[in-house]
Design a protein around this motif. Structure first.
Motif, PDB file in Angstrom:
ATOM      1  N   LYS A 111       0.837  -1.207   0.000  1.00 34.83           N
ATOM      2  CA  LYS A 111       0.000   0.000   0.000  1.00 34.83           C
ATOM      3  C   LYS A 111       0.870   1.254   0.000  1.00 34.83           C
ATOM      4  O   LYS A 111       0.575   2.219  -0.720  1.00 34.83           O
ATOM      5  CB  LYS A 111      -0.907  -0.009   1.229  1.00 34.83           C
ATOM      6  N   HIS A 112       1.948   1.229   0.790  1.00 39.81           N
ATOM      7  CA  HIS A 112       2.828   2.391   0.856  1.00 39.81           C
ATOM      8  C   HIS A 112       3.565   2.634  -0.459  1.00 39.81           C
ATOM      9  O   HIS A 112       4.125   3.715  -0.656  1.00 39.81           O
ATOM     10  CB  HIS A 112       3.848   2.213   1.989  1.00 39.81           C
ATOM     11  N   ARG A 113       3.555   1.632  -1.315  1.00 40.42           N
ATOM     12  CA  ARG A 113       4.180   1.776  -2.634  1.00 40.42           C
ATOM     13  C   ARG A 113       3.126   1.930  -3.730  1.00 40.42           C
ATOM     14  O   ARG A 113       3.320   1.518  -4.859  1.00 40.42           O
ATOM     15  CB  ARG A 113       5.101   0.591  -2.899  1.00 40.42           C
ATOM     16  N   GLN A 114       1.990   2.505  -3.343  1.00 41.84           N
ATOM     17  CA  GLN A 114       0.922   2.911  -4.259  1.00 41.84           C
ATOM     18  C   GLN A 114       0.217   1.742  -4.947  1.00 41.84           C
ATOM     19  O   GLN A 114      -0.378   1.915  -6.012  1.00 41.84           O
ATOM     20  CB  GLN A 114       1.437   3.898  -5.321  1.00 41.84           C
ATOM     21  N   ALA A 115       0.278   0.546  -4.376  1.00 43.73           N
ATOM     22  CA  ALA A 115      -0.507  -0.560  -4.923  1.00 43.73           C
ATOM     23  C   ALA A 115      -1.943  -0.409  -4.423  1.00 43.73           C
ATOM     24  O   ALA A 115      -2.187  -0.358  -3.217  1.00 43.73           O
ATOM     25  CB  ALA A 115       0.075  -1.904  -4.484  1.00 43.73           C
ATOM     26  N   ASP A 116      -2.918  -0.307  -5.349  1.00 38.50           N
ATOM     27  CA  ASP A 116      -4.301  -0.072  -4.914  1.00 38.50           C
ATOM     28  C   ASP A 116      -5.089  -1.360  -4.776  1.00 38.50           C
ATOM     29  O   ASP A 116      -6.075  -1.414  -4.037  1.00 38.50           O
ATOM     30  CB  ASP A 116      -5.011   0.876  -5.890  1.00 38.50           C
ATOM     31  N   ARG A 117      -4.689  -2.411  -5.465  1.00 43.49           N
ATOM     32  CA  ARG A 117      -5.411  -3.695  -5.392  1.00 43.49           C
ATOM     33  C   ARG A 117      -4.417  -4.769  -4.986  1.00 43.49           C
ATOM     34  O   ARG A 117      -3.504  -5.113  -5.735  1.00 43.49           O
ATOM     35  CB  ARG A 117      -6.059  -4.028  -6.737  1.00 43.49           C
ATOM     36  N   ILE A 118      -4.581  -5.307  -3.797  1.00 42.19           N
ATOM     37  CA  ILE A 118      -3.601  -6.228  -3.210  1.00 42.19           C
ATOM     38  C   ILE A 118      -4.262  -7.572  -2.933  1.00 42.19           C
ATOM     39  O   ILE A 118      -5.314  -7.633  -2.268  1.00 42.19           O
ATOM     40  CB  ILE A 118      -3.025  -5.647  -1.908  1.00 42.19           C
ATOM     41  N   ARG A 119      -3.669  -8.630  -3.442  1.00 38.34           N
ATOM     42  CA  ARG A 119      -4.118  -9.995  -3.160  1.00 38.34           C
ATOM     43  C   ARG A 119      -2.870 -10.819  -2.864  1.00 38.34           C
ATOM     44  O   ARG A 119      -2.071 -11.106  -3.748  1.00 38.34           O
ATOM     45  CB  ARG A 119      -4.854 -10.606  -4.356  1.00 38.34           C
ATOM     46  N   LEU A 120      -2.675 -11.211  -1.590  1.00 38.05           N
ATOM     47  CA  LEU A 120      -1.495 -11.972  -1.190  1.00 38.05           C
ATOM     48  C   LEU A 120      -1.917 -13.232  -0.458  1.00 38.05           C
ATOM     49  O   LEU A 120      -2.920 -13.236   0.274  1.00 38.05           O
ATOM     50  CB  LEU A 120      -0.603 -11.135  -0.265  1.00 38.05           C
ATOM     51  N   PHE A 121      -1.151 -14.314  -0.642  1.00 41.56           N
ATOM     52  CA  PHE A 121      -1.383 -15.529   0.129  1.00 41.56           C
ATOM     53  C   PHE A 121      -0.045 -16.095   0.572  1.00 41.56           C
ATOM     54  O   PHE A 121       1.005 -15.800  -0.010  1.00 41.56           O
ATOM     55  CB  PHE A 121      -2.174 -16.575  -0.671  1.00 41.56           C
ATOM     56  N   GLU A 122      -0.081 -16.913   1.611  1.00 44.26           N
ATOM     57  CA  GLU A 122       1.138 -17.566   2.100  1.00 44.26           C
ATOM     58  C   GLU A 122       0.806 -18.969   2.584  1.00 44.26           C
ATOM     59  O   GLU A 122      -0.211 -19.190   3.243  1.00 44.26           O
ATOM     60  CB  GLU A 122       1.771 -16.763   3.239  1.00 44.26           C
ATOM     61  N   HIS A 123       1.676 -19.902   2.246  1.00 44.23           N
ATOM     62  CA  HIS A 123       1.603 -21.264   2.762  1.00 44.23           C
ATOM     63  C   HIS A 123       2.777 -21.439   3.705  1.00 44.23           C
ATOM     64  O   HIS A 123       3.932 -21.384   3.296  1.00 44.23           O
ATOM     65  CB  HIS A 123       1.686 -22.279   1.612  1.00 44.23           C
ATOM     66  N   GLY A 124       2.501 -21.593   4.981  1.00 47.92           N
ATOM     67  CA  GLY A 124       3.581 -21.685   5.954  1.00 47.92           C
ATOM     68  C   GLY A 124       3.121 -22.313   7.249  1.00 47.92           C
ATOM     69  O   GLY A 124       2.017 -22.860   7.353  1.00 47.92           O
ATOM     70  N   THR A 125       3.977 -22.222   8.244  1.00 51.92           N
ATOM     71  CA  THR A 125       3.725 -22.853   9.544  1.00 51.92           C
ATOM     72  C   THR A 125       3.420 -21.792  10.585  1.00 51.92           C
ATOM     73  O   THR A 125       4.072 -20.758  10.641  1.00 51.92           O
ATOM     74  CB  THR A 125       4.965 -23.655   9.987  1.00 51.92           C
ATOM     75  N   ARG A 126       2.410 -22.063  11.385  1.00 59.54           N
ATOM     76  CA  ARG A 126       2.164 -21.240  12.569  1.00 59.54           C
ATOM     77  C   ARG A 126       2.426 -22.090  13.808  1.00 59.54           C
ATOM     78  O   ARG A 126       2.460 -23.332  13.728  1.00 59.54           O
ATOM     79  CB  ARG A 126       0.740 -20.666  12.578  1.00 59.54           C
ATOM     80  N   PHE A 127       2.601 -21.435  14.951  1.00 60.11           N
ATOM     81  CA  PHE A 127       3.100 -22.135  16.129  1.00 60.11           C
ATOM     82  C   PHE A 127       2.139 -21.928  17.307  1.00 60.11           C
ATOM     83  O   PHE A 127       1.954 -20.801  17.772  1.00 60.11           O
ATOM     84  CB  PHE A 127       4.499 -21.629  16.486  1.00 60.11           C
ATOM     85  N   GLU A 128       1.536 -23.032  17.739  1.00 58.32           N
ATOM     86  CA  GLU A 128       0.590 -22.987  18.857  1.00 58.32           C
ATOM     87  C   GLU A 128       1.278 -23.466  20.129  1.00 58.32           C
ATOM     88  O   GLU A 128       1.881 -24.541  20.152  1.00 58.32           O
ATOM     89  CB  GLU A 128      -0.625 -23.877  18.564  1.00 58.32           C
TER      90      GLU A 128
END
Length: 795
Positions: free
Chosen positions: A560-577
């Motif tokens: 957003k700070h780099r003037q991107a108006d339409r953002i769609r991001l995904f990530e496949h990773g590990t979370r830690f419980e």
């Protein structure tokens, strides 16, 4: 770390050019990230001498200079630099010269006076980021010589990536030792002649925490002129190594650190009070550092203090109160050994990363403190004058590190490397690395040098042998047996297929840190405990993530700070419980969508570019879940989560087991993060949510379908999933499909009620259904809806 090639050649004869040296260092474990000349390209710049400098008749800030280049008549140069003066030798860009930035010098007239070139500054030649005047060269600079040749600006500078376990190599001396080991040469160090002691007196030092600082060397130098100019050769070496020149005292401490790997600090002696004590900070004790930062130290932080309090963070940065300035005439040099454990992580705790802390955290040579001061004094006095007192070393021998002998067995060496290396080669290789080697019956007893903190077990020695002998010298051998990869479990989706499905829906893959900002994570998940890192790389990356959302939100903000108006991001990773028995790693898939629903283009109406909402992202999730072949098993149930918007969040269930979340970010958090549009997020547990259902054969019926439409009036609170669930249960196995084709609210209906039109399609596998069969099923459906959902049939 940057090292000029010529600086290395002062310490050992190098049999290779810079490019070959870089290749060999890379193969031995010191990756050369870049190899570039000491200055950007420029042409036709020569050493020139200003013969006269007169005020410009039409401009007060300009001077008309007569400049000699050692041949021909003097040239007339109009110059605006305040330091242009007769007798000064500087750099002259001749007419036609090409300077960095694609600048071409031509003959010009400035306020009516002709200028036959340009006297150049260090910045204009690419030798500095800023400059306050034209470049000043030594008095013995040869007039007319090409500047690139005079300053050796075509020499190569090696950019080395030193691994964290090799703090001993963070210096010219350290890299020279590696070159000696690779080439079989010897160290030819520049002689460090000790300056005769002419002064007297010493400054008292007490080691209150000898475990944290077992050795402290100090020396007083009186009567210096810190306004003197640091010699050009030293300024150039510092610049090529990535440091800027400040004052002679500071430049020399930096020079010694780069050359010997021993960080130093200089105090203004007049500002020190009574004595120096190396101790732990008192709880809540404050200190203003050299960069103006005010910090409060905890009791586990090692400080240098005098009678008035702390004057520096040990091994990190000095304090402002005792800083050296241009007015300083007497200095006290400090060269200490701080134990890595006493410095580790403290700089990052205060948001600092200094050259000193990087070296002390990895371990510096505990035997070189006196040598470093000798080198500093030998460099300082010819520049600033002054008389040096004796070098006083205060130490606690019992706390200095000792290097025990490590056994290296011939059999283990061959087993791990898969090749037999002649014993003489092994011994010679280790001796080139300055290790003491004793042969003992099919093995060696090896004592590492004091500066090798990374050598403690047999495998370390085997690695040293392999990298110096050369991995390319170890012959290839076939595996004992072929590798066989197990098949992917039938219920586990192929990762590429899942990720490509999101890419096809307009998302881009992101990779973020597994450790996140504790403040942001606690805002999103206030009641969820997180694993805290004991030695974080930064204070805002100090806890393990319990969700992929914090990283994706930060990534979205960066876009957003780099003037991107339409953002769609995904990530496949590990979370830690964090659980009672430890930390559980959960394979997760998450995404964030911000901005317009569709990209801007001529065929998209303005109303279609409304901000993405809950249902858009829910559709993306539904598409992923449909790929499991078990879409009917999933439900979206309205629920609450602190991170998500109340009323615009849903828990994803699979056969009543929670497998993820989808929803809009809470508006309070969206405002705090300064999002223009509210982000919509989802997160799924890959193992449970995306497990592929086993495909089973189903016979296709040869008999016709029968459709009945039904309009039912139900309460607004009744969800579609509840409605379809009741219809499916009541219609039994003969219901093949259920379609919703209309929803009506308005005149003719009670307040708080809605009409839903359903299409029910029935079919049997063994016979044609009769009207009586279908009517009986419809009656069962109607009765069930009236009883369980307070529904009525809309005529």
């Amino acid at each position: 770390m940057k090292i000029p090639y010529s600086w290395l050649t002062e310490w050992t004869a190098i049999p290779w050019d810079a490019r070959e040296l870089g290749s060999r260092l890379t193969m031995s474990g010191f990756e050369v990230e870049a190899l570039e000349p000491a200055a950007p390209p420029f042409t036709a710049v020569v050493v020139a001498e200003i013969l006269a400098a007169d005020r410009h008749p039409q401009a007060d800030k300009l001077q008309v200079c007569k400049v000699s280049i050692g041949r021909g008549a003097p040239l007339q140069i109009v110059c605006g630099a305040s330091n242009a003066r007769p007798g000064l030798k500087s750099a002259l860009a001749m007419v036609g010269a090409q300077l960095p930035g694609e600048v071409t010098i031509g003959a010009a007239k400035l306020r009516g006076m002709e200028s036959q070139g340009m006297l150049a500054s260090a910045r204009e030649l690419g030798l500095a980021d800023t400059s306050s005047g034209i470049l000043e060269l030594p008095d013995d600079a040869p007039v007319g010589a090409a500047l690139r040749e005079y300053l050796n600006l075509d020499e190569m500078v090696l950019h080395l990536n030193i691994t964290p376990n090799r703090g001993d190599a963070m210096s010219v001396l350290g890299v020279a030792r590696e070159v000696v080991a690779l080439s079989g040469g010897s160290l030819t160090a520049p002689s460090i002649a000790r300056v005769p002691t002419q002064g007297s007196g010493s400054f008292p030092v007490r080691l209150a925490d000898a475990a944290g600082c077992p050795r402290f060397a100090g020396c007083i130098v009186r009567g210096i002129d810190n306004t003197a100019a640091t010699p050009l050769w030293m300024r150039e070496r510092l610049r090529r190594a990535g440091l800027r020149s400040i004052t002679p005292v500071v430049d020399i401490t930096n020079y010694v650190m780069l050359e010997l790997g021993q960080p130093m600090h200089a105090y203004d002696l007049a500002k020190l009070k009574e004595a120096i004590t190396v101790r732990r900070a008192e709880a809540g004790e404050g200190l203003t550092l050299l960069d103006g930062t005010r910090i409060t130290a905890a009791s586990d932080v090692l400080v240098i203090a005098d009678a008035q309090g702390p004057v520096g963070l040990a091994g990190i940065m000095g304090g402002e109160r005792t800083a050296v300035s241009a007015a300083t005439t007497d200095v006290f040099f400090e060269s200490a050994y701080f134990a890595p454990a006493a410095v580790l992580g403290r700089a990052r705790r205060f948001g600092l990363t200094t050259d000193a802390s990087q070296r002390f955290e990895r371990g510096v040579d505990p035997t070189q403190q006196g040598r470093a001061i000798e080198r500093a004094v030998a460099l300082l006095t010819p520049i600033t004058g002054g008389t040096a007192g004796p070098i006083e070393v205060t130490e606690s021998a019992n706390h200095l590190p000792r290097r025990p002998a490590v056994t290296l067995r011939t059999t283990q060496l061959q087993r791990l490397l898969g090749a037999a290396i002649p014993p003489a080669v092994v011994a010679q290789t280790l001796e080139r690395l300055q290790m003491k080697v004793t042969s003992v019956a099919e093995s060696w007893q090896v004592v590492p040098p004091a500066y090798r903190f990374d050598i403690s077990i047999e495998a370390d020695l085997i690695e040293e042998v392999a990298r110096i002998v050369g991995f390319q010298a170890i012959p290839e051998a076939d595996a004992v047996e072929p590798q066989r990869f197990r098949r992917l479990p039938a219920d586990r989706p192929a990762e590429a297929a899942v990720l490509e499905a999101l890419v096809a829906r307009g998302y881009t893959e992101a990779i973020t840190y597994s450790f996140v900002d504790p403040a942001l994570q606690s805002t999103l998940f206030p009641d969820v405990p997180a694993a805290v890192l004991s030695n974080p790389i930064a204070s805002d990356l100090s806890v393990m993530r319990v969700s992929l959302w914090p990283g994706l939100l930060r990534a979205a903000l960066e876009n957003k700070h780099r003037q991107a108006d339409r953002i769609r991001l995904f990530e496949h990773g590990t979370r830690f419980e964090v659980e009672a028995y430890g930390t559980r790693e959960v394979d997760s898939l998450a995404a964030i969508a911000v901005g317009p629903r569709l990209p801007e283009q001529w065929g998209v109406a303005k109303e279609q570019r409304a901000p993405v909402d809950f249902y858009d992202v829910k559709g993306d999730v539904a598409a992923l879940l449909a790929a499991t072949g078990d879409a009917a098993a999933f439900r979206f149930v309205a629920d609450a989560l602190p991170a998500l918007h109340p009323g615009r969040a849903a828990r994803v269930l699979r056969r009543n087991q929670s497998v993820g979340w989808v929803g809009e970010l809470h508006p309070r958090i969206a405002r705090a993060l300064d999002f223009t549009y509210t982000p919509v997020l989802f997160e799924l547990d890959v193992e449970t949510a995306l497990a592929v259902a086993r495909i089973s054969h189903e016979e296709i019926s040869r008999f016709p379908q029968v459709r009945r439409d039904l309009a039912v009036v139900i309460d607004e609170e009744v969800t579609l999933s509840s409605l379809t669930e009741r219809v499916t249960l009541a219609a039994s196995s003969l219901l093949r499909d259920l379609r919703v084709f209309d929803v009506y609210r308005g005149p003719g209906l009670e307040s708080g009620r809605k009409s839903v039109a359903l299409g029910l399609i029935f079919q049997d596998i063994s016979r044609t259904l009769t009207d009586e069969d279908v009517e009986r099923l419809m009656a069962s459906v109607v009765a069930d809806l009236r009883e369980n959902l307070n529904a009525r049939i809309r005529e």
